[in-house]
Design an enzyme around this catalytic site. Structure first.
Site, PDB file in Angstrom:
ATOM      1  N   LYS A 199      16.009  47.191  67.314  1.00 35.62           N
ATOM      2  CA  LYS A 199      16.944  48.192  67.839  1.00 35.62           C
ATOM      3  C   LYS A 199      17.434  47.770  69.226  1.00 35.62           C
ATOM      4  O   LYS A 199      18.619  47.757  69.510  1.00 35.62           O
ATOM      5  CB  LYS A 199      16.245  49.551  67.888  1.00 35.62           C
ATOM      6  N   GLU A 205       7.738  40.591  71.055  1.00 39.04           N
ATOM      7  CA  GLU A 205       7.196  39.985  69.838  1.00 39.04           C
ATOM      8  C   GLU A 205       8.322  39.466  68.954  1.00 39.04           C
ATOM      9  O   GLU A 205       8.284  38.343  68.440  1.00 39.04           O
ATOM     10  CB  GLU A 205       6.386  41.025  69.036  1.00 39.04           C
ATOM     11  N   GLY A 260      13.528  54.275  66.142  1.00 38.48           N
ATOM     12  CA  GLY A 260      13.005  53.092  65.443  1.00 38.48           C
ATOM     13  C   GLY A 260      12.209  53.459  64.199  1.00 38.48           C
ATOM     14  O   GLY A 260      12.423  52.897  63.118  1.00 38.48           O
ATOM     15  N   ARG A 261      11.294  54.418  64.329  1.00 44.55           N
ATOM     16  CA  ARG A 261      10.428  54.749  63.193  1.00 44.55           C
ATOM     17  C   ARG A 261      11.147  55.600  62.153  1.00 44.55           C
ATOM     18  O   ARG A 261      10.556  55.964  61.135  1.00 44.55           O
ATOM     19  CB  ARG A 261       9.152  55.427  63.697  1.00 44.55           C
ATOM     20  N   GLU A 346       3.203  57.795  66.512  1.00 49.36           N
ATOM     21  CA  GLU A 346       4.115  57.488  67.614  1.00 49.36           C
ATOM     22  C   GLU A 346       4.982  58.713  67.922  1.00 49.36           C
ATOM     23  O   GLU A 346       5.424  58.901  69.050  1.00 49.36           O
ATOM     24  CB  GLU A 346       4.994  56.266  67.280  1.00 49.36           C
ATOM     25  N   HIS A 378     -14.404  53.479  46.817  1.00 46.63           N
ATOM     26  CA  HIS A 378     -15.567  52.586  46.912  1.00 46.63           C
ATOM     27  C   HIS A 378     -15.764  52.099  48.340  1.00 46.63           C
ATOM     28  O   HIS A 378     -16.434  51.095  48.578  1.00 46.63           O
ATOM     29  CB  HIS A 378     -15.396  51.417  45.942  1.00 46.63           C
ATOM     30  N   LYS A 506       2.885  47.315  77.654  1.00 46.51           N
ATOM     31  CA  LYS A 506       3.904  46.245  77.657  1.00 46.51           C
ATOM     32  C   LYS A 506       4.071  45.690  79.070  1.00 46.51           C
ATOM     33  O   LYS A 506       4.151  44.479  79.267  1.00 46.51           O
ATOM     34  CB  LYS A 506       5.262  46.794  77.203  1.00 46.51           C
TER      35      LYS A 506
HETATM   36  O1  F6P Z   1       7.110  49.709  71.327  1.00 48.90           O
HETATM   37  C1  F6P Z   1       7.323  50.653  70.351  1.00 48.90           C
HETATM   38  C2  F6P Z   1       8.670  50.468  69.725  1.00 48.90           C
HETATM   39  O2  F6P Z   1       9.654  50.781  70.639  1.00 48.90           O
HETATM   40  C3  F6P Z   1       8.841  51.277  68.460  1.00 48.90           C
HETATM   41  O3  F6P Z   1       9.191  52.576  68.705  1.00 48.90           O
HETATM   42  C4  F6P Z   1       9.874  50.486  67.750  1.00 48.90           C
HETATM   43  O4  F6P Z   1       9.956  50.829  66.400  1.00 48.90           O
HETATM   44  C5  F6P Z   1       9.367  49.087  67.997  1.00 48.90           C
HETATM   45  O5  F6P Z   1       8.861  49.126  69.308  1.00 48.90           O
HETATM   46  C6  F6P Z   1      10.375  47.993  67.854  1.00 48.90           C
HETATM   47  O6  F6P Z   1      11.454  48.165  68.720  1.00 48.90           O
HETATM   48  P1  F6P Z   1      12.786  47.361  68.513  1.00 48.90           P
HETATM   49  O7  F6P Z   1      13.348  47.725  67.179  1.00 48.90           O
HETATM   50  O8  F6P Z   1      13.672  47.766  69.639  1.00 48.90           O
HETATM   51  O9  F6P Z   1      12.456  45.888  68.555  1.00 48.90           O
END
Ligand code: F6P
Length: 538
Positions: A199, A205, A260-261, A346, A378, A506
């Site tokens: 987003k 990452e 995002g979620r 979240e 199990h 972060k």
């Molecule tokens: O750090 C949490 C978060 O902001 C989530 O809410 C989001 O889904 C994820 O990181 C990834 O964010 P982006 O889509 O901006 O890379």
């Protein structure tokens, strides 16, 4: 009165909880033959049986009163009409507009992005989209994390039977190089398409993985111009996409009013659209829209997300149940609990009310966890049946299997239904004694084993059944849980749509990363952090 605990219904529920201590679900079922009918509800293809909950008519009526007193419907209406209810980021919350295909004048760009996804996914699927050396695409790698990974990954797994055989979809999320390396090992650059899904397009990452993928690609292909046929982006941030080197013509847009979620129904679902085809992706949207409509229009008493949300509040706030288990009896839903973890935790893992007050007198979001059945039986079900914590469970199952072979599916369903029955009924002392007697055990052994063989029962669960796990049903399930989370956030008076709690880690990671690289920083770490950094550096 911004705390829900000050509402008359909250106080009445607390008193009611004390009074109903002696009730046992077994007795409630014995007393009322119609209980299952009365406490179940169908929406589209979903059947929710919530009769195995620790509730009576009075409980439900008080919970409904709580929803009314805390203004759930008012906040819901403000969400659907596009008010900036995400008040800490001043953003509207309109994931429902992504699937409201009749209201394209509301958010006209939604339709054009869907059309762009349609053209692109069709061209990848039919082979008319060619890689730089004229090869067809056989592998699609979605690089993203959190909402830019969990939704499409969960849905690709859930809808595997609908996927095109000659295109494999992979997901890379973790900054741990092992994931990207293990994935790249399987791929040929000429037939691979990378979707960089973020987003913000600033997530460490995702960008690290995207650079590694691009370096891998360039090492083998060696032609900058080839990037355009092998890298596309899904983002709200065109500037950053261009900075990374992806042509913004190859960017699929979404908007800041999609959290995002909550973004699977946006272009974040591109990998899914390629996997199952856009007509089926649109079926998923239709299923979600059906649930949106239900949530908006059904009376509270017959509103599935409202009922699920209120039952969760009942256990979490009035029985101190700290966790909630999700048990899909469907292997294709094996990532559904992980997806719901982000959606729920979240969204509702907050300790500040919408107006900035600190929450001191009630709990907000529970811990969400789970695994598919029957595996869970199990592993951790022992604790659900005889542990000292109360853990409500959601069982989910399809009546029809996608792979009808032998007795598997009947056994799966039998186990699913048996677990909720066992949790509800338990096993009384008399029943346990009779069983031991039938085994012919002597008195001493019987008395020794008896306490261990008793199950208290009275442990609550919901069962959600559907005909088949198809795109439409999955869409409805996703929206059901989105709105359940909304209802709970509204009652707790928190903003379910920001996520400030992820920021501190972060920030600190950036400083520690600099120190691991050998840079001097002015950070003043505690002794433990210093020692860990030192250990790693040595
Ligand atoms: O750090 C949490 C978060 O902001 C989530 O809410 C989001 O889904 C994820 O990181 C990834 O964010 P982006 O889509 O901006 O890379």
């Amino acid at each position: 009165m911004s705390s829900p605990t000050a509402k008359p219904a909250w106080r009445a529920l607390a008193a009611h909880q004390q009074q109903r201590n002696h009730l046992h679900l077994r007795d409630l079922f014995d007393q009322d033959e119609s209980r299952a009918d009365k406490f179940s509800l169908s929406v589209g293809d979903l059947l929710l049986d919530y009769s195995k909950n620790l509730v009576t008519d009075e409980t439900l009526s008080l919970l409904m009163q709580l929803a009314r007193e805390t203004g759930v419907t008012e906040l819901r209406d403000r969400m659907f009409t596009g008010e900036a209810i995400n008040n800490t980021e001043q953003r509207a919350v309109l994931h429902s507009a992504l699937r409201n295909l009749n209201a394209s004048d509301f958010k006209p760009d939604v339709g054009s992005v869907l059309d762009k996804m349609e053209r692109f996914s069709a061209s990848v699927r039919d082979g008319s989209w060619r890689g730089s050396s004229d090869h067809r695409i056989h592998d699609v790698v979605n690089i993203g994390i959190g909402g830019s990974d969990l939704g499409p990954m969960m849905a690709c797994e859930a809808l595997k039977p609908y996927q095109q055989d000659d295109i494999k979809v992979h997901f890379v999320s973790n900054v741990d190089s092992s994931q990207v390396c293990e994935t790249l090992k399987l791929l040929k650059p000429e037939s691979t398409l990378f979707i960089i899904a973020s987003k913000t397009f600033t997530t460490q990452e995702t960008l690290t993985n995207a650079h590694t993928a691009r370096d891998w690609f360039m090492r083998q292909v060696g032609d900058e111009n080839a990037i355009a046929r092998h890298f596309v982006a899904v983002s709200t941030n065109a500037e950053k996409v261009a900075e990374f080197g992806i042509d913004t013509d190859n960017m699929f847009e979404f908007w800041d009013w999609v959290g995002g979620r909550y973004s699977l129904c946006s272009a974040i679902g591109l990998s899914l659209a390629i996997a199952i085809g856009m007509p089926r992706f649109r079926e998923l949207l239709a299923g979600a829209e059906m649930m949106d409509q239900h949530f908006q229009n059904a009376p509270l008493e017959q509103n599935m997300p409202v009922i699920l949300g209120l039952l969760g509040i009942w256990y979490h706030n009035f029985f101190d149940a700290e966790t909630h288990a999700i048990a899909p009896y469907d292997q294709y839903l094996y990532r559904f609990p992980a997806y719901l973890q982000q959606l729920d935790m979240e969204s509702n893992g907050k300790s500040t009310r919408r107006n900035g007050e600190t929450i001191e007198d009630y709990h907000t979001g529970p811990v969400i966890w789970g695994e598919p059945g029957t595996n869970g039986q199990h592993a951790f079900f022992q604790l659900l049946h005889q542990g000292t914590c109360l853990i409500p469970v959601d069982f989910l199952a399809a009546v029809h299997s996608q792979n009808q072979v032998g007795d598997h599916h009947r056994l799966l369903l039998a186990n699913c239904i048996a677990q909720s029955e066992a949790l509800m009924r338990g096993k009384t002392e008399a029943e346990a004694r009779a069983e031991l007697a039938a085994e012919g055990l002597d008195n001493e052994t019987t008395e020794r084993l008896l306490p261990h063989k008793i199950f208290s029962g009275n442990r609550p669960s919901n069962t959600i059944l559907f005909q088949k796990l198809d795109p439409r049903t999955l869409g409805a399930l996703i929206a059901l849980y989105e709105h359940k989370v909304f209802v709970q956030g509204a009652i707790w008076n928190i903003n379910s749509f920001d996520q400030w709690g992820v920021e501190l880690g972060k920030q600190l990671a950036k400083t520690i990363d600099a120190e691991l690289r050998g840079e001097e920083t002015d950070a003043r770490h505690d002794a433990s952090t210093r020692a860990l950094i030192k250990y790693v550096k040595q």
